[in-house]
Write a protein that holds these residues in place. Structure first.
Motif, PDB file in Angstrom:
ATOM      1  N   SER A 153     -45.223   0.502 -27.066  1.00 49.64           N
ATOM      2  CA  SER A 153     -46.572   0.318 -27.360  1.00 49.64           C
ATOM      3  C   SER A 153     -47.885  -0.640 -27.142  1.00 49.64           C
ATOM      4  CB  SER A 153     -46.853  -0.113 -28.802  1.00 49.64           C
ATOM      5  OG  SER A 153     -45.811   0.976 -30.009  1.00 49.64           O
ATOM      6  N   ARG A 154     -46.612  -2.202 -26.321  1.00 51.42           N
ATOM      7  CA  ARG A 154     -47.802  -2.858 -25.599  1.00 51.42           C
ATOM      8  C   ARG A 154     -48.237  -2.621 -24.062  1.00 51.42           C
ATOM      9  NH1 ARG A 154     -44.894  -7.552 -23.205  1.00 51.42           N
ATOM     10  NH2 ARG A 154     -45.585  -6.651 -20.953  1.00 51.42           N
ATOM     11  N   LEU A 155     -46.621  -2.080 -23.309  1.00 49.39           N
ATOM     12  CA  LEU A 155     -47.547  -0.956 -22.496  1.00 49.39           C
ATOM     13  C   LEU A 155     -48.790   0.471 -22.212  1.00 49.39           C
ATOM     14  CD1 LEU A 155     -44.141  -0.654 -21.035  1.00 49.39           C
ATOM     15  CD2 LEU A 155     -46.009  -2.663 -19.852  1.00 49.39           C
ATOM     16  N   ARG A 156     -49.000   1.008 -23.580  1.00 43.57           N
ATOM     17  CA  ARG A 156     -49.734   1.855 -23.850  1.00 43.57           C
ATOM     18  C   ARG A 156     -50.667   1.604 -24.072  1.00 43.57           C
ATOM     19  NH1 ARG A 156     -46.755   6.198 -27.702  1.00 43.57           N
ATOM     20  NH2 ARG A 156     -48.900   6.960 -27.104  1.00 43.57           N
ATOM     21  N   GLY A 157     -50.874   0.083 -24.455  1.00 50.37           N
ATOM     22  CA  GLY A 157     -52.148  -0.236 -24.803  1.00 50.37           C
ATOM     23  C   GLY A 157     -52.692   0.333 -26.416  1.00 50.37           C
ATOM     24  N   ILE A 158     -51.950   0.400 -27.336  1.00 51.33           N
ATOM     25  CA  ILE A 158     -51.590   0.678 -28.542  1.00 51.33           C
ATOM     26  C   ILE A 158     -51.039  -0.035 -29.693  1.00 51.33           C
ATOM     27  CG2 ILE A 158     -52.104   3.013 -28.510  1.00 51.33           C
ATOM     28  CD1 ILE A 158     -48.872   3.245 -29.358  1.00 51.33           C
ATOM     29  N   ASP A 159     -52.128  -0.927 -30.414  1.00 49.89           N
ATOM     30  CA  ASP A 159     -51.270  -1.942 -31.948  1.00 49.89           C
ATOM     31  C   ASP A 159     -50.544  -1.428 -33.017  1.00 49.89           C
ATOM     32  OD1 ASP A 159     -52.910  -0.427 -32.913  1.00 49.89           O
ATOM     33  OD2 ASP A 159     -54.445  -1.846 -34.278  1.00 49.89           O
ATOM     34  N   ARG A 160     -49.254  -0.393 -32.828  1.00 47.02           N
ATOM     35  CA  ARG A 160     -48.612   0.317 -33.568  1.00 47.02           C
ATOM     36  C   ARG A 160     -47.602  -1.180 -33.585  1.00 47.02           C
ATOM     37  NH1 ARG A 160     -47.629   6.673 -32.017  1.00 47.02           N
ATOM     38  NH2 ARG A 160     -49.439   7.374 -33.055  1.00 47.02           N
ATOM     39  N   VAL A 161     -47.280  -1.169 -34.618  1.00 54.26           N
ATOM     40  CA  VAL A 161     -46.021  -2.116 -35.102  1.00 54.26           C
ATOM     41  C   VAL A 161     -44.738  -0.787 -34.928  1.00 54.26           C
ATOM     42  CG1 VAL A 161     -45.023  -4.169 -36.924  1.00 54.26           C
ATOM     43  CG2 VAL A 161     -47.709  -3.444 -35.803  1.00 54.26           C
ATOM     44  N   ARG A 208     -42.985 -11.654 -26.328  1.00 56.88           N
ATOM     45  CA  ARG A 208     -44.534 -11.424 -27.156  1.00 56.88           C
ATOM     46  C   ARG A 208     -45.048  -9.997 -27.996  1.00 56.88           C
ATOM     47  NH1 ARG A 208     -47.899 -15.287 -28.045  1.00 56.88           N
ATOM     48  NH2 ARG A 208     -47.762 -16.994 -26.425  1.00 56.88           N
ATOM     49  N   LEU A 209     -43.913  -8.901 -28.474  1.00 56.17           N
ATOM     50  CA  LEU A 209     -43.570  -7.787 -28.985  1.00 56.17           C
ATOM     51  C   LEU A 209     -44.090  -7.895 -30.160  1.00 56.17           C
ATOM     52  CD1 LEU A 209     -40.581  -6.737 -26.747  1.00 56.17           C
ATOM     53  CD2 LEU A 209     -42.595  -6.377 -26.118  1.00 56.17           C
ATOM     54  N   GLY A 210     -45.332  -6.558 -30.270  1.00 54.49           N
ATOM     55  CA  GLY A 210     -45.219  -6.662 -31.806  1.00 54.49           C
ATOM     56  C   GLY A 210     -44.615  -5.897 -32.447  1.00 54.49           C
ATOM     57  N   VAL A 211     -43.269  -6.442 -33.100  1.00 53.98           N
ATOM     58  CA  VAL A 211     -42.131  -6.073 -33.310  1.00 53.98           C
ATOM     59  C   VAL A 211     -41.657  -7.316 -35.076  1.00 53.98           C
ATOM     60  CG1 VAL A 211     -40.699  -7.164 -31.788  1.00 53.98           C
ATOM     61  CG2 VAL A 211     -39.255  -5.539 -33.709  1.00 53.98           C
ATOM     62  N   VAL A 212     -41.771  -6.710 -35.948  1.00 54.14           N
ATOM     63  CA  VAL A 212     -40.907  -6.911 -37.244  1.00 54.14           C
ATOM     64  C   VAL A 212     -39.189  -6.879 -37.360  1.00 54.14           C
ATOM     65  CG1 VAL A 212     -41.156  -7.537 -39.557  1.00 54.14           C
ATOM     66  CG2 VAL A 212     -43.228  -6.971 -37.804  1.00 54.14           C
ATOM     67  N   PHE A 213     -38.936  -8.275 -37.631  1.00 56.83           N
ATOM     68  CA  PHE A 213     -36.767  -8.317 -38.087  1.00 56.83           C
ATOM     69  C   PHE A 213     -36.829  -8.640 -38.997  1.00 56.83           C
ATOM     70  CE2 PHE A 213     -37.622  -9.501 -32.974  1.00 56.83           C
ATOM     71  CZ  PHE A 213     -37.021  -8.380 -32.640  1.00 56.83           C
ATOM     72  N   VAL A 214     -36.434  -7.098 -39.835  1.00 58.74           N
ATOM     73  CA  VAL A 214     -36.897  -7.070 -41.132  1.00 58.74           C
ATOM     74  C   VAL A 214     -34.991  -7.547 -41.726  1.00 58.74           C
ATOM     75  CG1 VAL A 214     -36.731  -6.227 -43.639  1.00 58.74           C
ATOM     76  CG2 VAL A 214     -38.486  -6.258 -41.617  1.00 58.74           C
ATOM     77  N   CYS A 215     -34.559  -8.580 -42.072  1.00 56.79           N
ATOM     78  CA  CYS A 215     -32.675  -8.533 -42.412  1.00 56.79           C
ATOM     79  C   CYS A 215     -33.063  -9.258 -43.985  1.00 56.79           C
ATOM     80  CB  CYS A 215     -32.657 -10.188 -41.860  1.00 56.79           C
ATOM     81  SG  CYS A 215     -30.954 -10.607 -42.245  1.00 56.79           S
ATOM     82  N   GLU A 246     -48.805 -10.578 -43.287  1.00 57.49           N
ATOM     83  CA  GLU A 246     -48.740 -11.250 -42.567  1.00 57.49           C
ATOM     84  C   GLU A 246     -47.928 -11.547 -40.837  1.00 57.49           C
ATOM     85  OE1 GLU A 246     -49.724 -15.566 -40.605  1.00 57.49           O
ATOM     86  OE2 GLU A 246     -50.992 -14.544 -41.745  1.00 57.49           O
ATOM     87  N   ALA A 247     -47.002 -11.055 -40.817  1.00 59.81           N
ATOM     88  CA  ALA A 247     -46.116 -11.109 -40.097  1.00 59.81           C
ATOM     89  C   ALA A 247     -46.687  -9.445 -38.847  1.00 59.81           C
ATOM     90  CB  ALA A 247     -44.431 -10.197 -40.342  1.00 59.81           C
ATOM     91  N   ILE A 248     -47.326  -8.563 -39.723  1.00 54.77           N
ATOM     92  CA  ILE A 248     -48.242  -6.918 -39.076  1.00 54.77           C
ATOM     93  C   ILE A 248     -49.162  -7.870 -38.506  1.00 54.77           C
ATOM     94  CG2 ILE A 248     -49.350  -5.548 -39.109  1.00 54.77           C
ATOM     95  CD1 ILE A 248     -47.051  -4.360 -41.596  1.00 54.77           C
ATOM     96  N   ARG A 249     -50.010  -8.907 -39.363  1.00 51.67           N
ATOM     97  CA  ARG A 249     -51.300  -9.597 -38.839  1.00 51.67           C
ATOM     98  C   ARG A 249     -51.192 -10.203 -36.930  1.00 51.67           C
ATOM     99  NH1 ARG A 249     -53.349 -14.383 -37.447  1.00 51.67           N
ATOM    100  NH2 ARG A 249     -51.794 -14.992 -38.531  1.00 51.67           N
ATOM    101  N   ARG A 250     -49.595 -11.061 -37.050  1.00 55.31           N
ATOM    102  CA  ARG A 250     -49.124 -11.180 -35.790  1.00 55.31           C
ATOM    103  C   ARG A 250     -49.524 -10.576 -34.707  1.00 55.31           C
ATOM    104  NH1 ARG A 250     -45.325 -13.797 -35.568  1.00 55.31           N
ATOM    105  NH2 ARG A 250     -46.477 -15.877 -33.933  1.00 55.31           N
ATOM    106  N   ALA A 251     -48.273  -9.249 -35.086  1.00 52.01           N
ATOM    107  CA  ALA A 251     -48.048  -8.622 -34.197  1.00 52.01           C
ATOM    108  C   ALA A 251     -49.414  -7.372 -33.540  1.00 52.01           C
ATOM    109  CB  ALA A 251     -47.251  -7.479 -35.249  1.00 52.01           C
ATOM    110  N   ARG A 252     -50.509  -7.523 -35.027  1.00 57.49           N
ATOM    111  CA  ARG A 252     -51.193  -6.611 -34.025  1.00 57.49           C
ATOM    112  C   ARG A 252     -52.404  -7.009 -32.935  1.00 57.49           C
ATOM    113  NH1 ARG A 252     -50.704  -1.495 -36.986  1.00 57.49           N
ATOM    114  NH2 ARG A 252     -50.658  -1.649 -38.707  1.00 57.49           N
TER     115      ARG A 252
END
Length: 353
Positions: free
Chosen positions: A160-168, A194-201, A249-255
């Protein structure tokens, strides 16, 4: 540290915005004013619960062959996370992912058919309960491998980052996956890039049949993120009103390009590791422990809060219950009527055309 509060005990990275606790509280307060959003979350959690109960009955009745890991009790995590995501965002799951599939918007009919091993299933009857997919809603796959979503998940976030899109990308995993080597590799790679990823444990306190403190010296799994300078939250995973603002909030940071976030959701599975039994007879957890967690049912808690706040009427709730029951019955009937895969197609989808 109280559940639901942001945890960020690391040195800041140059140019990075910190966790915005005030934004989290504002998001939670605003959502409480939106009855339709809360009703949608109730419906989503109830769909998961009733579907899983029906699947459990079918396993006990011998209609389903193969393992089925049920998500009953953990519904607020999947719904709290997925309700905060866009339709085009990505998720990866593990062996206990029926709830993730449904919360993200996957077809209940196709999921039921897949668990029954039918050709109309989401994986064409080839994957069963643990290998499900719904690319049309962003579920790119689940895996029976513990921690199997980490590699594809950070890879998708990089793409997603390499393609320039803000998908999380959200990666769901259990507490047992924090003991796999790739868990640490994924955290390291995600923060370096600095990837737009959210780790949900989803910390349900057991890995298969082993209690958490028999496997690790700490029970605060969010602390694993500190060494990688990843902001972390620990929330009550049975309270959708805590889960969703943390994910927002995690998604806000990722985008915003600020990198990964780690969310530990404390929750509990009502059924055993696999199948419909409660595993009380295994001698690893007590009936009292299970009863304590059942009293904290995430669905009942949301319904009670909505009634208290005047978010809906008893008639509206009962209508939702009836509609969900009819949908589940339809999905199970569809699965039962669907054909099994044709053995002549066994080698299809194995190699690239």
């Amino acid at each position: 540290m109280n559940p639901g509060k942001p945890i960020d005990g690391r040195a800041p990275i140059d140019g990075e915005a910190p966790i915005d606790g005030e934004a989290m509280e504002a998001a939670a307060s605003t959502r409480d004013q939106e009855p339709s959003a809360r009703q949608a979350m109730y419906r989503s959690m109830l769909r998961i619960r009733r579907f899983e109960e029906a699947i459990g009955d079918c396993v006990e009745g011998g209609e389903i062959i193969g393992p089925a890991h049920l998500y009953i009790g953990q519904e607020a995590v999947a719904v709290g996370v997925c309700s905060a995501m866009r339709a085009d965002d990505y998720i990866f799951g593990a062996h206990r992912s029926h709830g993730h599939y449904l919360a993200k918007g996957g077809s209940m009919r196709k999921l039921a058919a897949e668990i029954f091993g039918r050709a109309t299933g989401c994986s064409l009857g080839r994957g069963g309960s643990m290998h499900i997919i719904a690319t049309e809603v962003g579920l790119l796959g689940t895996s029976a491998l513990v921690g199997g979503g980490f590699g594809p998940g950070v890879g998708t976030a990089l793409a997603s980052r390499l393609r320039g899109i803000d998908r999380v990308t959200v990666i769901f995993f259990g507490d047992g996956a924090t003991e796999e080597g790739i868990f640490f590799e994924a955290l390291n790679f995600a923060t370096i890039q600095r990837l737009g990823v959210v780790f949900v444990c989803e910390n349900n306190l057991y890995s298969s049949h082993l209690p958490l403190l028999d496997r690790q010296p700490i029970e605060t799994l969010y602390e694993h993120a500190a060494v990688y300078r990843i902001p972390a939250f620990r929330v009550d995973g049975n309270d959708v009103h805590q889960v969703r603002p943390a994910v927002e909030e995690a998604i806000r940071r990722a985008r915003a390009g600020l990198g990964p976030t780690f969310l530990e959701a404390l929750t509990y599975r009502w059924r055993g590791h696999v199948g419909p039994s409660d595993d009380i007879d295994k001698g690893l957890r007590t009936a009292e422990e299970l009863a304590t967690w059942k009293a904290r049912c995430p669905i009942d808690a949301l319904a009670a809060a909505m009634r208290r706040d005047g978010a809906w009427t008893a008639a509206e709730q009962q209508q939702t219950v009836r509609e969900v029951g009819a949908e589940v019955a339809d999905a199970i009937d569809f699965a039962r009527r669907s054909p099994r895969p044709d053995p002549s197609e066994l080698m299809q989808h194995v190699y690239a055309d």
